[in-house]
Design an enzyme around this catalytic site. Structure first.
Site, PDB file in Angstrom:
ATOM      1  N   GLU A   7      43.089  38.670  43.453  1.00  0.00           N
ATOM      2  CA  GLU A   7      42.728  37.357  43.994  1.00  0.00           C
ATOM      3  C   GLU A   7      43.808  36.308  43.722  1.00  0.00           C
ATOM      4  O   GLU A   7      44.032  35.417  44.536  1.00  0.00           O
ATOM      5  CB  GLU A   7      41.378  36.931  43.414  1.00  0.00           C
ATOM      6  CG  GLU A   7      40.273  37.869  43.902  1.00  0.00           C
ATOM      7  CD  GLU A   7      38.941  37.683  43.222  1.00  0.00           C
ATOM      8  OE1 GLU A   7      38.207  36.790  43.642  1.00  0.00           O
ATOM      9  OE2 GLU A   7      38.650  38.428  42.271  1.00  0.00           O
ATOM     10  N   ASN A  58      36.634  51.277  39.330  1.00  0.00           N
ATOM     11  CA  ASN A  58      36.632  52.208  38.196  1.00  0.00           C
ATOM     12  C   ASN A  58      35.460  53.174  38.097  1.00  0.00           C
ATOM     13  O   ASN A  58      35.569  54.187  37.414  1.00  0.00           O
ATOM     14  CB  ASN A  58      36.686  51.408  36.884  1.00  0.00           C
ATOM     15  CG  ASN A  58      37.960  50.612  36.751  1.00  0.00           C
ATOM     16  OD1 ASN A  58      39.035  51.182  36.762  1.00  0.00           O
ATOM     17  ND2 ASN A  58      37.840  49.303  36.667  1.00  0.00           N
ATOM     18  N   ARG A  85      41.864  27.732  42.505  1.00  0.00           N
ATOM     19  CA  ARG A  85      40.674  28.393  43.033  1.00  0.00           C
ATOM     20  C   ARG A  85      39.544  27.371  43.053  1.00  0.00           C
ATOM     21  O   ARG A  85      39.257  26.738  42.028  1.00  0.00           O
ATOM     22  CB  ARG A  85      40.293  29.567  42.143  1.00  0.00           C
ATOM     23  CG  ARG A  85      39.056  30.257  42.670  1.00  0.00           C
ATOM     24  CD  ARG A  85      38.307  30.982  41.604  1.00  0.00           C
ATOM     25  NE  ARG A  85      37.130  31.621  42.181  1.00  0.00           N
ATOM     26  CZ  ARG A  85      36.123  32.064  41.457  1.00  0.00           C
ATOM     27  NH1 ARG A  85      36.146  31.931  40.152  1.00  0.00           N
ATOM     28  NH2 ARG A  85      35.093  32.623  42.033  1.00  0.00           N
ATOM     29  N   GLY A 144      30.084  39.865  39.367  1.00  0.00           N
ATOM     30  CA  GLY A 144      29.384  39.445  40.578  1.00  0.00           C
ATOM     31  C   GLY A 144      29.671  40.488  41.647  1.00  0.00           C
ATOM     32  O   GLY A 144      30.730  41.110  41.630  1.00  0.00           O
ATOM     33  N   HIS A 195      33.466  35.197  47.091  1.00  0.00           N
ATOM     34  CA  HIS A 195      34.444  36.282  46.871  1.00  0.00           C
ATOM     35  C   HIS A 195      35.398  36.440  48.062  1.00  0.00           C
ATOM     36  O   HIS A 195      35.949  37.525  48.279  1.00  0.00           O
ATOM     37  CB  HIS A 195      33.733  37.649  46.680  1.00  0.00           C
ATOM     38  CG  HIS A 195      33.068  37.830  45.359  1.00  0.00           C
ATOM     39  ND1 HIS A 195      31.930  38.603  45.230  1.00  0.00           N
ATOM     40  CD2 HIS A 195      33.355  37.368  44.128  1.00  0.00           C
ATOM     41  CE1 HIS A 195      31.542  38.606  43.973  1.00  0.00           C
ATOM     42  NE2 HIS A 195      32.398  37.854  43.279  1.00  0.00           N
ATOM     43  N   ARG A 243      22.557  39.264  37.584  1.00  0.00           N
ATOM     44  CA  ARG A 243      21.847  38.565  38.675  1.00  0.00           C
ATOM     45  C   ARG A 243      21.018  39.552  39.486  1.00  0.00           C
ATOM     46  O   ARG A 243      21.447  40.688  39.714  1.00  0.00           O
ATOM     47  CB  ARG A 243      22.845  37.887  39.611  1.00  0.00           C
ATOM     48  CG  ARG A 243      23.483  36.656  39.016  1.00  0.00           C
ATOM     49  CD  ARG A 243      24.568  36.124  39.947  1.00  0.00           C
ATOM     50  NE  ARG A 243      25.844  36.090  39.278  1.00  0.00           N
ATOM     51  CZ  ARG A 243      27.018  35.963  39.887  1.00  0.00           C
ATOM     52  NH1 ARG A 243      27.080  35.878  41.200  1.00  0.00           N
ATOM     53  NH2 ARG A 243      28.134  35.936  39.195  1.00  0.00           N
TER      54      ARG A 243
HETATM   55  P1  AMP Z   1      35.093  42.263  37.090  1.00  0.00           P
HETATM   56  O1  AMP Z   1      34.141  41.115  37.170  1.00  0.00           O
HETATM   57  O2  AMP Z   1      35.671  42.631  38.433  1.00  0.00           O
HETATM   58  O3  AMP Z   1      36.143  42.118  36.020  1.00  0.00           O
HETATM   59  O4  AMP Z   1      34.206  43.544  36.668  1.00  0.00           O
HETATM   60  C1  AMP Z   1      33.631  43.643  35.395  1.00  0.00           C
HETATM   61  C2  AMP Z   1      32.706  44.836  35.329  1.00  0.00           C
HETATM   62  O5  AMP Z   1      33.375  46.021  35.780  1.00  0.00           O
HETATM   63  C3  AMP Z   1      32.258  45.187  33.911  1.00  0.00           C
HETATM   64  O6  AMP Z   1      31.147  44.439  33.513  1.00  0.00           O
HETATM   65  C4  AMP Z   1      31.909  46.656  34.034  1.00  0.00           C
HETATM   66  O7  AMP Z   1      30.568  46.777  34.460  1.00  0.00           O
HETATM   67  C5  AMP Z   1      32.808  47.170  35.140  1.00  0.00           C
HETATM   68  N1  AMP Z   1      33.895  48.049  34.659  1.00  0.00           N
HETATM   69  C6  AMP Z   1      35.085  47.675  34.142  1.00  0.00           C
HETATM   70  N2  AMP Z   1      35.822  48.770  33.803  1.00  0.00           N
HETATM   71  C7  AMP Z   1      35.067  49.833  34.126  1.00  0.00           C
HETATM   72  C8  AMP Z   1      35.248  51.263  34.032  1.00  0.00           C
HETATM   73  N3  AMP Z   1      36.370  51.797  33.543  1.00  0.00           N
HETATM   74  N4  AMP Z   1      34.241  52.062  34.472  1.00  0.00           N
HETATM   75  C9  AMP Z   1      33.117  51.533  34.987  1.00  0.00           C
HETATM   76  N5  AMP Z   1      32.889  50.214  35.104  1.00  0.00           N
HETATM   77  C10 AMP Z   1      33.836  49.380  34.679  1.00  0.00           C
END
Ligand code: AMP
Length: 410
Positions: free
Chosen positions: A393, A343, A98, A220, A187, A249
């Site tokens: 990804e 989620n 990546r 992000g 992304h 951010r």
């Molecule tokens: P990522 O960078 O795609 O791994 O997303 C991380 C973010 O997803 C976390 O900081 C949370 O804010 C959100 N997240 C993860 N699991 C959940 C969940 N079950 N419900 C709501 N938000 C979630």
């Protein structure tokens, strides 16, 4: 072939081994053999986690001083007699790396040679927190495995199809010519995965025949307007700071605020940068957390600032959905991915509720009960259909690696 996917960050190395081939991509029969994360590199004890399907994760906390040691640790984990998945490292036939920034050099993934490595280096200035680590990862891995192909998959390349009227800032044109200041977008692998999944799994229609808004909401966040599989616009810009509100951010702000605050608070450029990247977004607005899970709980307990943060986050996303619907002249599909997009029922509801006048008929019950593999969240017959699509990804990187190699063998 067994492809090792490598994502080297400032203090972490994420990796996954995927068994794939052109045929497996076509038939969707790729196999994920194992994945891991080495975190806190350079600290007294790093954290190592390695997971194989159907087995308990292997966890360790050895000292790992630098990226070279971390990458050697990856090979050790993969070939570990008890917890490993390979008899020998030579089973790895290619590595997909990546790389965050490809500037205007790369509109596709490429096999890394001296010229490509030099161009990745040339983009250091554009992504100083990412590209140097990405290149280091390649150099260390290439030293260990010099005889197999290494492929670079860029976060920016998918958005190289944006037209000039979408990627230029309305600054003097010479700024773009002299300093490459323009919107690049990031992304790309996640936005591409959503398009691929819409095409193959959810709407079963060639991408050339549809327009989609892809919404990646994780730590992000970015959103893209995609027509016929080609990115037409995206919310992240010269850096991943522009656009949506994110975990820490700020996304879009009036640029005059930066100048004003630097004067008022007597802070340096570096401090201002830290404020916008690390202390803003959901964290800055709520004053308590950047995690939507925690904020949702706090909101349900009556915490007004948590509610404000979530409302602002959803409102900004909603505005971009509307803007991209117009930019595309009407989208057919909307896809949500990322930790929040996949989620958070409440965020998706706040983004899409009451948008029937735009043809988006959210089904609140479907939105609450999305199956693990993703699914539709709009009502039957909704003119614009929305889906939740768990992104992958690493799979996109492995596929590009196989395709790049196949092209050179033709
Ligand atoms: P990522 O960078 O795609 O791994 O997303 C991380 C973010 O997803 C976390 O900081 C949370 O804010 C959100 N997240 C993860 N699991 C959940 C969940 N079950 N419900 C709501 N938000 C979630």
């Amino acid at each position: 072939m067994k492809v090792l996917v490598l994502n080297v960050g400032s203090s972490s190395v994420k990796f996954e081994v995927i068994e794939t081939s052109l045929e497996a991509i076509e038939n969707n029969t790729e196999q994920k053999l194992g994945r891991g994360l080495i975190d806190k590199i350079g600290m007294t004890s790093a954290t190592v986690k390695f997971t194989r399907p159907g087995a308990e994760p292997f966890v360790d906390t050895p000292p790992i001083w630098d990226h070279a040691a971390a990458i050697k640790q990856v090979i050790k984990l993969l070939t570990h007699p008890e917890h490993g998945i390979l008899k020998d490292a030579s089973e790895i036939e290619a590595v997909g790396h990546r790389v965050v920034h490809g500037g205007e050099y790369f509109s596709k993934s490429v096999i890394i040679d001296d010229d490509v490595a030099a161009k990745i280096k040339d983009c250091f200035e554009l992504a100083p927190l990412h590209n140097p680590h990405n290149l280091k990862g390649f150099q260390v891995m290439h030293n260990l495995m010099p005889d197999i192909p290494h492929v670079a998959v860029f976060d920016t390349s998918f958005h190289q199809t944006m037209p000039r009227h979408a990627f230029l800032y309305a600054l003097p044109y010479s700024v773009y010519q002299k300093h490459k200041v323009r919107r690049y977008g990031f992304h790309g692998t996640s936005h591409r995965y959503m398009i691929f999944s819409l095409e193959r799994k959810f709407v079963k229609k060639p991408r050339a025949e549809f327009k989609a808004i892809t919404v990646h909401l994780g730590n992000g966040c970015s959103i893209a307007a995609v027509d016929g599989g080609k990115s037409q616009d995206t919310s992240m810009g010269f850096t991943p700071l522009e656009g949506l509100i994110m975990g820490t951010r700020c996304g879009d702000i009036d640029p005059a605020v930066v100048l004003y605050l630097m004067g008022k608070e007597e802070i340096s450029m570096h401090e201002m940068n830290t404020m916008m990247n690390k202390f803003s977004g959901l964290q800055g607005l709520s004053g308590s957390s950047n995690d939507v899970r925690e904020l949702t709980e706090q909101m349900q307990q009556g915490n007004e600032r948590a509610e404000l943060a979530l409302r602002a986050f959803a409102y900004r996303t909603r505005k971009y959905v509307g803007a991209y619907h117009a930019a595309l002249g009407g989208a057919h599909y909307i896809a949500f991915a990322g930790g929040i997009g996949e989620n958070s029922v409440i965020v998706r509801e706040m983004v899409l509720e009451n948008l029937e006048p735009l043809g988006i008929h959210l089904d609140k019950e479907r939105n609450r009960s999305v199956p693990p593999g993703g699914g539709e969240i709009t009502k039957d017959g909704s003119p614009v259909r929305a889906f939740v699509i768990p992104t992958d990804e690493e799979l996109v990187i492995a596929r590009d690696t196989v395709r790049c190699i196949a092209k050179t063998q033709k």
